[in-house]
Design a protein around this motif. Structure first.
Motif, PDB file in Angstrom:
ATOM      1  N   ARG A   1     -11.395   4.836  13.050  1.00  0.00           N
ATOM      2  CA  ARG A   1     -10.089   5.829  12.944  1.00  0.00           C
ATOM      3  C   ARG A   1      -9.793   4.072  13.029  1.00  0.00           C
ATOM      4  NH1 ARG A   1      -4.831   7.342  11.734  1.00  0.00           N
ATOM      5  NH2 ARG A   1      -3.917   6.960  10.065  1.00  0.00           N
ATOM      6  N   PRO A   2      -9.186   2.309  12.626  1.00  0.00           N
ATOM      7  CA  PRO A   2      -8.692   2.026  13.440  1.00  0.00           C
ATOM      8  C   PRO A   2      -7.724   1.736  14.247  1.00  0.00           C
ATOM      9  CG  PRO A   2      -8.181   1.184  11.603  1.00  0.00           C
ATOM     10  CD  PRO A   2      -9.213   2.540  11.061  1.00  0.00           C
ATOM     11  N   HIS A   3      -7.613   1.456  15.298  1.00  0.00           N
ATOM     12  CA  HIS A   3      -6.272   1.807  16.523  1.00  0.00           C
ATOM     13  C   HIS A   3      -5.122   0.790  15.554  1.00  0.00           C
ATOM     14  CE1 HIS A   3      -4.122  -0.566  19.690  1.00  0.00           C
ATOM     15  NE2 HIS A   3      -3.681   0.852  19.268  1.00  0.00           N
ATOM     16  N   GLN A   4      -3.808   2.393  15.619  1.00  0.00           N
ATOM     17  CA  GLN A   4      -2.970   1.678  14.687  1.00  0.00           C
ATOM     18  C   GLN A   4      -1.855   0.312  15.092  1.00  0.00           C
ATOM     19  OE1 GLN A   4      -1.174   5.156  13.592  1.00  0.00           O
ATOM     20  NE2 GLN A   4       1.243   4.278  12.534  1.00  0.00           N
ATOM     21  N   THR A   5      -2.131  -0.611  14.313  1.00  0.00           N
ATOM     22  CA  THR A   5      -0.491  -1.780  14.741  1.00  0.00           C
ATOM     23  C   THR A   5       0.212  -1.426  16.256  1.00  0.00           C
ATOM     24  OG1 THR A   5      -1.898  -2.745  12.328  1.00  0.00           O
ATOM     25  CG2 THR A   5      -0.390  -3.866  14.303  1.00  0.00           C
ATOM     26  N   GLY A   6       0.639  -1.651  16.977  1.00  0.00           N
ATOM     27  CA  GLY A   6       1.945  -1.735  17.950  1.00  0.00           C
ATOM     28  C   GLY A   6       1.500   0.071  18.608  1.00  0.00           C
ATOM     29  N   LEU A   7       0.864   0.326  18.685  1.00  0.00           N
ATOM     30  CA  LEU A   7       0.535   1.759  19.223  1.00  0.00           C
ATOM     31  C   LEU A   7      -0.006   2.046  19.800  1.00  0.00           C
ATOM     32  CD1 LEU A   7       1.092   4.217  16.239  1.00  0.00           C
ATOM     33  CD2 LEU A   7       3.262   3.926  18.104  1.00  0.00           C
TER      34      LEU A   7
ATOM     35  N   LEU B   1       0.282  -1.271   0.519  1.00  0.00           N
ATOM     36  CA  LEU B   1      -0.307   0.439   0.188  1.00  0.00           C
ATOM     37  C   LEU B   1       0.914   1.370   0.388  1.00  0.00           C
ATOM     38  CD1 LEU B   1      -2.374  -1.437   2.633  1.00  0.00           C
ATOM     39  CD2 LEU B   1      -2.996  -0.661   0.730  1.00  0.00           C
ATOM     40  N   GLY B   2       2.317   1.263   0.174  1.00  0.00           N
ATOM     41  CA  GLY B   2       2.897   1.998   0.497  1.00  0.00           C
ATOM     42  C   GLY B   2       2.858   3.307   1.592  1.00  0.00           C
ATOM     43  N   VAL B   3       2.011   2.803   2.699  1.00  0.00           N
ATOM     44  CA  VAL B   3       2.154   3.069   3.733  1.00  0.00           C
ATOM     45  C   VAL B   3       2.504   2.025   5.230  1.00  0.00           C
ATOM     46  CG1 VAL B   3      -0.257   3.863   2.969  1.00  0.00           C
ATOM     47  CG2 VAL B   3      -0.078   1.763   4.387  1.00  0.00           C
ATOM     48  N   GLY B   4       2.953   2.882   6.298  1.00  0.00           N
ATOM     49  CA  GLY B   4       3.690   2.412   7.539  1.00  0.00           C
ATOM     50  C   GLY B   4       1.991   1.361   8.181  1.00  0.00           C
ATOM     51  N   ASP B   5       1.292   1.886   7.894  1.00  0.00           N
ATOM     52  CA  ASP B   5       0.379   0.496   9.222  1.00  0.00           C
ATOM     53  C   ASP B   5      -0.736   0.225   8.275  1.00  0.00           C
ATOM     54  OD1 ASP B   5      -0.585  -0.360  11.618  1.00  0.00           O
ATOM     55  OD2 ASP B   5      -2.259   0.796  11.019  1.00  0.00           O
ATOM     56  N   ALA B   6      -1.403  -1.101   8.218  1.00  0.00           N
ATOM     57  CA  ALA B   6      -1.636  -1.262   6.877  1.00  0.00           C
ATOM     58  C   ALA B   6      -2.974  -0.900   6.723  1.00  0.00           C
ATOM     59  CB  ALA B   6      -2.058  -2.970   6.594  1.00  0.00           C
ATOM     60  N   PRO B   7      -3.880  -1.095   8.762  1.00  0.00           N
ATOM     61  CA  PRO B   7      -5.285  -1.230   8.252  1.00  0.00           C
ATOM     62  C   PRO B   7      -5.618   0.479   8.364  1.00  0.00           C
ATOM     63  CG  PRO B   7      -4.418  -2.414  10.243  1.00  0.00           C
ATOM     64  CD  PRO B   7      -3.587  -2.196   9.204  1.00  0.00           C
ATOM     65  N   THR B   8      -4.688   0.638   8.980  1.00  0.00           N
ATOM     66  CA  THR B   8      -4.540   3.132   9.027  1.00  0.00           C
ATOM     67  C   THR B   8      -4.755   3.405   7.263  1.00  0.00           C
ATOM     68  OG1 THR B   8      -2.921   3.201   9.809  1.00  0.00           O
ATOM     69  CG2 THR B   8      -4.454   3.431  11.362  1.00  0.00           C
ATOM     70  N   GLY B   9      -3.585   2.721   7.146  1.00  0.00           N
ATOM     71  CA  GLY B   9      -3.301   2.667   5.488  1.00  0.00           C
ATOM     72  C   GLY B   9      -4.737   2.819   4.369  1.00  0.00           C
ATOM     73  N   VAL B  10      -5.292   1.532   4.794  1.00  0.00           N
ATOM     74  CA  VAL B  10      -6.481   0.770   3.547  1.00  0.00           C
ATOM     75  C   VAL B  10      -8.159   2.277   4.733  1.00  0.00           C
ATOM     76  CG1 VAL B  10      -8.627  -0.182   3.008  1.00  0.00           C
ATOM     77  CG2 VAL B  10      -6.025  -1.313   3.332  1.00  0.00           C
TER      78      VAL B  10
ATOM     79  N   HIS C   1      -5.847  14.223  18.219  1.00  0.00           N
ATOM     80  CA  HIS C   1      -5.522  12.774  19.069  1.00  0.00           C
ATOM     81  C   HIS C   1      -5.310  11.503  17.917  1.00  0.00           C
ATOM     82  CE1 HIS C   1      -7.628  13.356  23.174  1.00  0.00           C
ATOM     83  NE2 HIS C   1      -6.927  14.622  22.957  1.00  0.00           N
ATOM     84  N   SER C   2      -5.962  11.513  16.906  1.00  0.00           N
ATOM     85  CA  SER C   2      -5.538  10.742  16.011  1.00  0.00           C
ATOM     86  C   SER C   2      -4.645  11.519  15.040  1.00  0.00           C
ATOM     87  CB  SER C   2      -6.863  10.170  15.333  1.00  0.00           C
ATOM     88  OG  SER C   2      -6.559  10.125  14.142  1.00  0.00           O
ATOM     89  N   TYR C   3      -4.363  12.316  14.974  1.00  0.00           N
ATOM     90  CA  TYR C   3      -2.996  12.822  14.176  1.00  0.00           C
ATOM     91  C   TYR C   3      -1.718  12.273  15.283  1.00  0.00           C
ATOM     92  CZ  TYR C   3       0.189  16.309  11.775  1.00  0.00           C
ATOM     93  OH  TYR C   3       1.237  17.166  11.374  1.00  0.00           O
ATOM     94  N   VAL C   4      -2.001  12.919  16.504  1.00  0.00           N
ATOM     95  CA  VAL C   4      -0.628  12.954  17.272  1.00  0.00           C
ATOM     96  C   VAL C   4      -0.234  11.372  17.013  1.00  0.00           C
ATOM     97  CG1 VAL C   4       0.423  12.429  19.528  1.00  0.00           C
ATOM     98  CG2 VAL C   4      -0.640  14.260  18.041  1.00  0.00           C
ATOM     99  N   VAL C   5      -1.539   9.589  17.626  1.00  0.00           N
ATOM    100  CA  VAL C   5      -0.577   8.923  17.578  1.00  0.00           C
ATOM    101  C   VAL C   5      -0.400   8.403  16.149  1.00  0.00           C
ATOM    102  CG1 VAL C   5      -1.759   5.965  17.572  1.00  0.00           C
ATOM    103  CG2 VAL C   5      -3.223   8.638  18.925  1.00  0.00           C
TER     104      VAL C   5
END
Ligand code: BEZ
Ligand code: FE
Length: 613
Positions: A326-332, A276-285, A365-369
């Protein structure tokens, strides 16, 4: 040690542009000559291509393939002694052909016009008595698929998005399927990469054929994934929601996918993120869907809170998908409770203020995370805003400049002023307007002898019935030949290159000025720092400002841009709109008011304003 079993689907695929014309040959290849053509108006090109081979037509395929509809089509098929099925359309048409093939063993040719991928699978979902069941058997897999890019260019952008994300769901699930294998893994990743790169292009220009081709090939690959390995939680939930609450198919897939990905968090997630060219797949989608204007909540698809309360399984996941969070970012770390606490702490009399602030908190908050922001980065942001405030004075509004250069002023402008399509487009006010400019007579030279190419402006103001608007106030302002406004030049004597006129009985105003040139917005402060940090130039395309007001009409704030001028494609404040780019042709000979100038330009423009407050 990985072990797997792999069997490929036997379908023949014909891909290209104009391939619909291959239908007669493809029918003959199947030793057939009496076709039942299935599909709505989208099947018309196929009808033309098939000619007399199409002996019967069924034009009412229905979502979720109800068995009653299949029975009706079966009657048509029997009546005409059909020996081949050709289905043109999305999941409904292709699903119906599969249901008929199951019952008759007739060969099928699928001609998909969406990206859902059903044509490449041995899977059939049907509904009987409101219950959806799925069967998987080679008997329903179409023998031939004809992909014709020409049939997809008219698919509206919104359907292209949901159908494309539906395809992505097939590829994603294939990667964590228990019977994943190396062939399908590669197909799936390749499909995801191509979907992610082609969808934004298709949304930007639905007629972009290269992007359509990319998307259609990706859909085929994703469908092949779906057809080869078994599906998991995502497809199970999508079918349950579709069957139980009648939610639309591809939209439901689109909303669910990022949430299921975050929940399942398979080991393949890094490879998906990479594709996808992003750091995190679920939030990327999730972000991709949101950017493409696709649906992000089950709520907006018509699922009610009561519906949600009747579901027991996978509640947290479905609650998130229902609300569109927005789904919770994996690993954060999960800060959702903290965010909710802040949101809940907001009271106040004005519900609009409360709603705006609550959403601001969620977004920040979402931007920061999302960016895993460090303390020092946040302090840098605070220092930037502090300096933005400190440099702001009566004549230097750095916050407006910030809003302009981030494109926010233009977004607000679009929301506020672009709801009347038959009026002149608006453009940002900018920081250099001054209240109450000097009133001038028609024919006045607002340049007051300053150097520059003289321009005779002849503008008219009309209403939406094309009637001249007399007695409207027209404020004009622009920069000098060096790109400065009078307010930026404290040594200048009095207002210049700005004036207030009143339209005459014909709605017209005529005056002299100079042809505007491009100029840099003030870039010696924090905004300039920001522009340099991201490799942007500070120039505005050459323009004149106008503010047109009359009681009983919406005030129009806009700009006219010089055709052929610099920076029209990269205006620092994103103010340029096609309808505002005008010719300033050079003239020779006597000027309209008899003024003796050897060379001059003119600009003619009709502003259309709308009635209202
Ligand atoms: C202007 O055109 O005057 C302008 C607009 C936005 C930012 C800076 C200048
Ligand atoms: Fe300007």
């Amino acid at each position: 040690m990985t072990s797997f079993t792999y069997s490929a689907g036997p379908a023949r695929v014909v891909f290209g542009s104009g391939t619909i014309s291959a239908l007669p040959d493809e029918v003959a290849r199947l030793d057939a000559s009496r076709v039942l053509l299935i599909g709505t108006h989208r099947a018309e090109p196929a009808r033309t291509a098939l000619g007399s081979l199409a002996v019967a037509r069924f034009d009412k395929p229905t979502m979720h393939t109800p068995v009653e509809v299949t029975e009706d089509a079966l009657a048509v098929l029997r009546e005409h002694d059909v020996d081949c099925l050709v289905a043109v359309g999305g999941g409904s048409a292709i699903g119906l052909a599969k249901a008929l093939a199951l019952r008759t063993d007739l060969p099928q040719i699928a001609v998909p016009t969406t990206y859902a991928g059903s044509e490449a699978t041995p899977v059939l979902g049907q509904t009987a008595d409101g219950k959806k069941t799925t069967i998987r058997t080679p008997a329903v897999q179409p023998e031939t698929i004809v992909y014709d890019v020409d049939l997809t260019v008219d698919l509206p952008a919104n359907l292209s998005v949901t159908s494309g994300i539906n395809a992505m769901a097939h590829a994603v699930e294939a990667l964590y399927s228990p019977d994943a294998n190396p062939v399908i893994d590669q197909l799936a990743l390749y499909a995801i990469r191509r979907l992610a790169r082609s969808l934004p292009k298709v949304v930007a220009d639905p007629k972009d054929r290269a992007a359509r081709e990319d998307l259609l090939q990706a859909a085929w690959l994703a469908g092949t994934c779906l057809g080869t390995v078994s599906m998991g939680l995502h497809h199970k939930l999508a079918h349950m929601l579709g069957g139980t609450f009648g939610l639309p198919h591809s939209e439901t897939h689109t909303v669910l996918l990022p949430h299921v990905m975050a929940y399942v968090a398979p080991a393949s997630m890094d490879r998906i993120a990479d594709a996808l060219g992003v750091g995190d797949a679920p939030t990327g989608v999730y972000d991709l869907v949101a950017d493409l204007g696709g649906p992000t909540s089950l709520k907006e698809l018509g699922m009610t809170e009561n519906d949600l309360n009747t579901v027991d399984e996978h509640r947290p996941l479905l609650e998130e998908a229902w609300a569109g969070d927005r789904p919770h970012q994996t690993g954060l770390p999960d800060v959702s409770k903290l965010t909710q606490q802040v949101v809940d702490s907001m009271h106040g009399d004005s519900s609009r203020t409360r709603a705006l602030l609550q959403d601001l908190v969620r977004t920040l908050h979402s931007y920061v995370v999302r960016n895993d922001l460090t303390e020092s980065e946040w302090m840098q942001a605070i220092s930037f805003l502090t300096r933005t405030g400190q440099i702001t004075t009566e004549t230097r509004q750095e916050f407006i400049l910030l809003s302009d250069t981030l494109g926010i002023s233009s977004v607000v402008d679009v929301l506020t002023n672009s709801r009347t399509p038959d009026t002149t487009p608006s453009a940002v006010l900018g920081p250099f307007y001054t209240e109450g400019p000097p009133e001038r007579e028609h024919g006045y030279d607002i340049a007051d002898g300053l150097p520059g190419m003289p321009v005779w402006a002849d503008v008219q103001v009309i209403d939406t019935h094309d009637k001249p608007v007399a007695d409207a106030i027209v404020d004009v302002w622009q920069s000098n030949e060096d790109g400065f406004y009078d307010v930026q030049l404290p040594d200048l004597d009095g207002p210049v290159l700005r004036a207030r006129f009143r339209t005459d009985a014909d709605g017209r105003v005529r005056y002299w000025s100079i042809v505007p040139v491009s100029y840099p917005i003030p870039d010696d402060g924090p905004v300039g720092e920001m522009l340099r940090a991201v490799g942007r130039h500070p120039y505005r395309a050459p323009h004149m400002h106008f503010m047109i007001a009359k009681p009983g009409f919406h005030t129009l704030i806009t700009q006219l841009f010089v055709k052929g001028g610099d920076y029209l494609d990269s205006d620092a404040v994103f103010g340029v709109k096609d309808g505002l780019i005008v010719d300033f042709p050079e003239q020779h000979g006597p000027a309209p008011d008899g003024r003796d100038v050897p060379r001059w330009s003119r600009v003619d423009f009709v502003f259309r304003i709308s009635e209202g407050q």
